[in-house]
Scaffold this motif. Structure first.
Motif, PDB file in Angstrom:
ATOM      1  N   ALA A 293       0.860  -1.188   0.000  1.00  0.00           N
ATOM      2  CA  ALA A 293       0.000   0.000   0.000  1.00  0.00           C
ATOM      3  C   ALA A 293       0.893   1.234   0.000  1.00  0.00           C
ATOM      4  CB  ALA A 293      -0.925  -0.009   1.218  1.00  0.00           C
ATOM      5  N   ASP A 294       0.321   2.383  -0.346  1.00  0.00           N
ATOM      6  CA  ASP A 294       1.085   3.625  -0.341  1.00  0.00           C
ATOM      7  C   ASP A 294       1.493   3.983   1.085  1.00  0.00           C
ATOM      8  OD1 ASP A 294       0.763   3.809  -3.059  1.00  0.00           O
ATOM      9  OD2 ASP A 294      -1.013   5.108  -2.934  1.00  0.00           O
ATOM     10  N   TYR A 295       2.615   4.680   1.201  1.00  0.00           N
ATOM     11  CA  TYR A 295       3.089   5.068   2.522  1.00  0.00           C
ATOM     12  C   TYR A 295       3.935   6.326   2.427  1.00  0.00           C
ATOM     13  CZ  TYR A 295       7.441   2.738   1.054  1.00  0.00           C
ATOM     14  OH  TYR A 295       8.561   2.352   0.373  1.00  0.00           O
ATOM     15  N   ALA A 296       4.018   7.036   3.557  1.00  0.00           N
ATOM     16  CA  ALA A 296       4.923   8.179   3.694  1.00  0.00           C
ATOM     17  C   ALA A 296       6.085   7.742   4.569  1.00  0.00           C
ATOM     18  CB  ALA A 296       4.191   9.364   4.325  1.00  0.00           C
ATOM     19  N   LEU A 297       7.299   8.159   4.196  1.00  0.00           N
ATOM     20  CA  LEU A 297       8.490   7.641   4.864  1.00  0.00           C
ATOM     21  C   LEU A 297       9.229   8.749   5.602  1.00  0.00           C
ATOM     22  CD1 LEU A 297      10.333   5.179   5.314  1.00  0.00           C
ATOM     23  CD2 LEU A 297      11.603   5.866   3.276  1.00  0.00           C
ATOM     24  N   ASP A 298       9.534   8.497   6.856  1.00  0.00           N
ATOM     25  CA  ASP A 298      10.375   9.367   7.668  1.00  0.00           C
ATOM     26  C   ASP A 298      11.653   8.589   7.948  1.00  0.00           C
ATOM     27  OD1 ASP A 298      11.545  11.121   9.402  1.00  0.00           O
ATOM     28  OD2 ASP A 298      10.155  10.758  11.072  1.00  0.00           O
ATOM     29  N   ALA A 299      12.775   8.987   7.311  1.00  0.00           N
ATOM     30  CA  ALA A 299      13.993   8.179   7.395  1.00  0.00           C
ATOM     31  C   ALA A 299      15.231   9.058   7.402  1.00  0.00           C
ATOM     32  CB  ALA A 299      14.049   7.197   6.228  1.00  0.00           C
ATOM     33  N   ASP A 300      16.342   8.456   7.849  1.00  0.00           N
ATOM     34  CA  ASP A 300      17.630   9.142   7.845  1.00  0.00           C
ATOM     35  C   ASP A 300      18.083   9.409   6.417  1.00  0.00           C
ATOM     36  OD1 ASP A 300      17.677   9.015  10.585  1.00  0.00           O
ATOM     37  OD2 ASP A 300      18.911   7.189  10.657  1.00  0.00           O
ATOM     38  N   PRO A 301      18.937  10.413   6.210  1.00  0.00           N
ATOM     39  CA  PRO A 301      19.404  10.716   4.847  1.00  0.00           C
ATOM     40  C   PRO A 301      20.086   9.545   4.155  1.00  0.00           C
ATOM     41  CG  PRO A 301      19.907  12.531   6.339  1.00  0.00           C
ATOM     42  CD  PRO A 301      19.389  11.413   7.197  1.00  0.00           C
ATOM     43  N   ASP A 302      20.879   8.749   4.895  1.00  0.00           N
ATOM     44  CA  ASP A 302      21.555   7.628   4.237  1.00  0.00           C
ATOM     45  C   ASP A 302      20.558   6.575   3.767  1.00  0.00           C
ATOM     46  OD1 ASP A 302      20.899   7.031   6.820  1.00  0.00           O
ATOM     47  OD2 ASP A 302      22.778   6.036   7.323  1.00  0.00           O
ATOM     48  N   VAL A 303      19.435   6.433   4.483  1.00  0.00           N
ATOM     49  CA  VAL A 303      18.389   5.512   4.033  1.00  0.00           C
ATOM     50  C   VAL A 303      17.754   6.021   2.744  1.00  0.00           C
ATOM     51  CG1 VAL A 303      16.160   4.480   4.611  1.00  0.00           C
ATOM     52  CG2 VAL A 303      17.917   4.729   6.378  1.00  0.00           C
ATOM     53  N   LEU A 304      17.442   7.319   2.706  1.00  0.00           N
ATOM     54  CA  LEU A 304      16.828   7.901   1.508  1.00  0.00           C
ATOM     55  C   LEU A 304      17.772   7.805   0.313  1.00  0.00           C
ATOM     56  CD1 LEU A 304      15.186  11.070   3.109  1.00  0.00           C
ATOM     57  CD2 LEU A 304      14.107   8.887   2.559  1.00  0.00           C
ATOM     58  N   ASP A 305      19.061   8.061   0.531  1.00  0.00           N
ATOM     59  CA  ASP A 305      20.031   7.952  -0.573  1.00  0.00           C
ATOM     60  C   ASP A 305      20.073   6.529  -1.108  1.00  0.00           C
ATOM     61  OD1 ASP A 305      20.648  10.607  -0.299  1.00  0.00           O
ATOM     62  OD2 ASP A 305      22.469  10.263   0.903  1.00  0.00           O
ATOM     63  N   HIS A 306      20.058   5.530  -0.189  1.00  0.00           N
ATOM     64  CA  HIS A 306      20.100   4.129  -0.614  1.00  0.00           C
ATOM     65  C   HIS A 306      18.847   3.770  -1.412  1.00  0.00           C
ATOM     66  CE1 HIS A 306      21.012  -0.171  -0.428  1.00  0.00           C
ATOM     67  NE2 HIS A 306      19.746  -0.363  -0.074  1.00  0.00           N
ATOM     68  N   LEU A 307      17.691   4.215  -0.953  1.00  0.00           N
ATOM     69  CA  LEU A 307      16.443   3.898  -1.644  1.00  0.00           C
ATOM     70  C   LEU A 307      16.396   4.563  -3.014  1.00  0.00           C
ATOM     71  CD1 LEU A 307      13.912   4.204   1.327  1.00  0.00           C
ATOM     72  CD2 LEU A 307      14.772   2.102   0.271  1.00  0.00           C
ATOM     73  N   ARG A 308      16.874   5.809  -3.103  1.00  0.00           N
ATOM     74  CA  ARG A 308      16.886   6.501  -4.410  1.00  0.00           C
ATOM     75  C   ARG A 308      17.816   5.792  -5.389  1.00  0.00           C
ATOM     76  NH1 ARG A 308      17.322  11.441  -0.981  1.00  0.00           N
ATOM     77  NH2 ARG A 308      15.213  12.342  -0.843  1.00  0.00           N
ATOM     78  N   ALA A 309      18.986   5.368  -4.887  1.00  0.00           N
ATOM     79  CA  ALA A 309      19.929   4.666  -5.771  1.00  0.00           C
ATOM     80  C   ALA A 309      19.331   3.338  -6.235  1.00  0.00           C
ATOM     81  CB  ALA A 309      21.250   4.428  -5.037  1.00  0.00           C
ATOM     82  N   THR A 310      18.661   2.643  -5.328  1.00  0.00           N
ATOM     83  CA  THR A 310      18.011   1.382  -5.709  1.00  0.00           C
ATOM     84  C   THR A 310      16.920   1.615  -6.733  1.00  0.00           C
ATOM     85  OG1 THR A 310      18.463   0.474  -3.503  1.00  0.00           O
ATOM     86  CG2 THR A 310      16.760  -0.619  -4.810  1.00  0.00           C
ATOM     87  N   ALA A 311      16.136   2.671  -6.530  1.00  0.00           N
ATOM     88  CA  ALA A 311      15.053   2.984  -7.474  1.00  0.00           C
ATOM     89  C   ALA A 311      15.606   3.335  -8.846  1.00  0.00           C
ATOM     90  CB  ALA A 311      14.207   4.119  -6.923  1.00  0.00           C
ATOM     91  N   ARG A 312      16.718   4.099  -8.888  1.00  0.00           N
ATOM     92  CA  ARG A 312      17.308   4.445 -10.184  1.00  0.00           C
ATOM     93  C   ARG A 312      17.795   3.210 -10.926  1.00  0.00           C
ATOM     94  NH1 ARG A 312      19.270   9.049  -7.296  1.00  0.00           N
ATOM     95  NH2 ARG A 312      21.206   7.959  -6.784  1.00  0.00           N
TER      96      ARG A 312
END
Length: 319
Positions: A293-312
């Protein structure tokens, strides 16, 4: 007469294997004989190589002790089948036990009656297991066995414990329960130095010493030791923080994730919060990918960087 005596002796052996200690009166009542007959039957078991200890007192007490050699065990049909199936699947969570389990299984199946071998085979053929990738170090079977006995006997142990930060300190605890989570095993124990309940990862325990000092059993914190350990783990500090507010019910999320129940907190009937924090960025991404399901994420910057790199990488791979 001889057959009755043999059957009674086997029944006595079975009773001794089910409880740590029996009084002479209790055994006599169970076997419907006199205490004097119990004493004679105990002597017969000792002659057969079973190390039965006795204590003095009004009625006396008996317990099956550890000896220099392992005497034959008396198993009923259901126990024999359960052990055989467990041995066939024993390689799943313990380091270095695979070959030992196969040797034990070969000995057991050699003496199983045909009717029980058929049951074991049927059970095994109808069962399948999913082998997930190893997420952490496996437990040492010798350590697991030692702690299991101390949990049963409420016997204090001492050991050195290494924290996640890498510091090591001596601990003295009253073991209560062992809890498995994936490839990791945890010991729930009362820490005598801190006068509080603590959860210890087995792969961080070294230098275990069994003190021989037994204490009365403590009332456990809550009805379910596994749930208590899960709650403790959910509140433990992690290297990376990631908390998702999911637009789905907590029950819906639980059915689609292999995550600790304590990490899923309902907000209302249509929303819940999932704490995906972890020491591993890869595991955080895997947990979030399980959310359907859709979600909003509150995470540390290193987590967001990892997720963005994975998504790319995913977008690039899919064109």
């Amino acid at each position: 007469m001889t057959s009755d005596m043999t059957a009674r002796t086997l029944r006595l052996l079975s009773l001794l294997q089910t409880r740590r200690e029996w009084s002479g009166d209790d055994l006599a009542d169970r076997l419907q004989v006199t205490v004097r007959t119990v004493r004679r039957d105990i002597d017969r078991l000792r002659d057969l190589g079973y190390p039965v200890d006795s204590t003095r007192g009004h009625a006396g007490g008996y317990r099956l002790a550890a000896g220099t050699d392992l005497p034959p065990l008396l198993l009923d049909d259901d126990e024999a089948v359960a052990i055989a199936v467990a041995l066939r699947t024993a390689a799943g969570g313990l380091r270095g036990i695979e070959e030992t389990a196969l040797r034990a299984l070969a000995k057991l199946e050699q003496v199983l009656p045909r009717r029980l071998r058929t049951r074991v085979t049927a059970l095994q053929q109808s069962m399948s297991g999913i082998v997930w990738e190893t997420r952490g170090p496996r437990a040492d079977p010798a350590l697991l066995s030692t702690l299991a006995v101390t949990c049963r006997d409420h016997e204090i142990v001492t050991f050195d414990y290494t924290t996640r930060a890498g510091t090591t300190a001596p601990r003295r605890v009253e073991p209560q329960h062992l809890v498995a989570s994936g490839d990791l095993w945890y010991l729930l124990a009362h820490d005598t130095g801190r006068d509080d309940w603590r959860v210890f990862r087995l792969d961080r325990i070294t230098g275990v010493t069994v003190t021989g000092h037994r204490v009365p059993a403590r009332a456990l914190p809550g009805d379910d030791p596994a749930a208590f350990v899960a709650e403790k783990l959910s509140g433990a500090p992690t290297r990376h923080r990631a908390v998702a507010t999911v637009r789905a019910s907590a029950d819906h999320v639980r059915t689609h994730t292999r995550y600790l129940t304590a990490r899923i907190r309902p907000v209302d009937e249509a929303t819940c919060v999932v704490d995906a924090s972890d020491d591993s960025l890869t595991r955080i991404a895997r947990t979030l990918a399980c959310l359907t399901a859709d979600y909003a994420l509150d995470a540390d910057p290193d987590v967001l960087d990892h997720l963005r790199a994975t998504a790319r990488r995913t977008l690039h791979a899919t064109g």
